[in-house]
Design a protein around this motif. Structure first.
Motif, short mmCIF file in Angstrom:
data_model
loop_
_atom_site.label_atom_id
_atom_site.label_comp_id
_atom_site.label_asym_id
_atom_site.label_seq_id
_atom_site.Cartn_x
_atom_site.Cartn_y
_atom_site.Cartn_z
N ASP A 61 44.33 55.23 9.92
CA ASP A 61 44.96 56.26 10.71
C ASP A 61 45.98 57.18 9.89
OD1 ASP A 61 43.68 56.43 13.21
OD2 ASP A 61 44.52 54.40 13.42
N THR B 125 50.39 57.87 13.75
CA THR B 125 49.55 57.64 14.71
C THR B 125 50.00 56.62 15.76
OG1 THR B 125 47.66 58.59 13.52
CG2 THR B 125 46.85 57.30 15.65
N ARG C 16 37.32 60.20 15.03
CA ARG C 16 38.54 60.89 14.48
C ARG C 16 38.41 62.48 14.97
NH1 ARG C 16 39.21 56.12 14.51
NH2 ARG C 16 40.78 55.16 13.73
#
Length: 186
Positions: free
Chosen positions: A139, A143, A104
Motif C-alpha cells: 500500500d 494507508t 486498489r
C-alpha cells in the motif's frame, strides 16, 4: 419505515455491505465532523476499513466512535438502498489475505481469497496467490486500516423512502383537510 429489531438491522447491514465497493466514514476531530472515503471488508461481524493515505492519522481514529455509510447498489441517490453502521474503531495491521482482498482501483467490493488461496476477483494484478498463501500487497505509505466494531445499524430500503414520502404527503393532506373543514365551519 419497516420495524426491525436492532440486531436484525445489524445482521442485514453486514449481509448487504459486501455488495458495495466503498463508502464514507464520519468521525469528529476537535468537535468538528470529518468525512473519509474508505473501502471495507466484512470479517467475522466487524468491518475492516481501508482508508487511503493522507486522509487522517491513526491516533485520531483509535477508540473513537465512527459512522460508516455505503450504498450496496452503487447508487448514491436519495432513493437508493443504503447501509449505515455506527461503532467504535481501532487501527489495526491487517493480514496479508485481508490486505490482498481490497481492489486498489476502488471499483469492486473487497473479497477474501478462498480456502485454496486463489486470488479474489477484487485483487489487482500483482496481488496473486502463491501456493497456499497470498502474496503481500504493498500500500502507499500512510494507508490506514481500521476495524469497526458495529453496535448500531440502519438499512434504508428504496421502499422505505417511498413510504416516508407517502406518509409525509398523507400528513400534509390530512392537515389541509382539517384547515378546509375549519374554514367551512366558520
Amino acid at each position: 419505515m419497516s420495524a426491525h429489531r436492532p440486531s436484525d438491522q445489524l445482521a442485514e447491514a453486514l449481509r448487504l455491505l459486501p455488495h458495495a465497493s466503498h463508502g464514507r466514514a464520519a468521525v469528529t476531530r476537535r468537535a468538528l465532523p470529518f468525512v473519509l472515503l474508505a473501502q471495507h471488508l466484512v470479517t467475522r461481524g466487524s468491518v475492516l476499513l481501508r482508508i487511503p493515505a493522507g486522509q487522517i492519522e491513526s491516533r485520531v481514529l483509535d477508540g473513537t466512535v465512527l459512522a460508516y455509510h455505503a450504498h450496496p447498489a452503487a447508487d448514491w441517490t436519495e432513493q437508493a438502498l443504503g447501509v449505515q453502521l455506527v461503532g467504535t474503531v481501532t487501527t489495526v495491521r491487517p493480514t496479508d489475505a485481508e490486505r490482498a482482498a481490497f481492489d486498489r482501483s476502488g471499483e469492486r467490493p473487497a473479497r477474501v481469497p478462498d480456502a485454496t488461496g486463489a486470488t479474489p476477483p477484487a485483487a489487482e494484478p500483482g496481488g496473486t496467490a502463491s501456493g497456499a498463501g497470498t502474496a503481500a500487497v504493498e500500500d502507499p505509505p500512510g494507508t490506514l486500516y481500521a476495524r469497526l466494531e458495529p453496535m448500531l445499524a440502519t438499512v434504508r430500503h428504496p421502499a422505505d423512502a417511498d413510504a416516508d414520502t407517502a406518509t409525509d404527503a398523507e400528513t400534509a393532506g390530512d392537515a389541509g383537510d382539517a384547515d378546509e373543514a375549519a374554514r367551512l365551519s366558520r
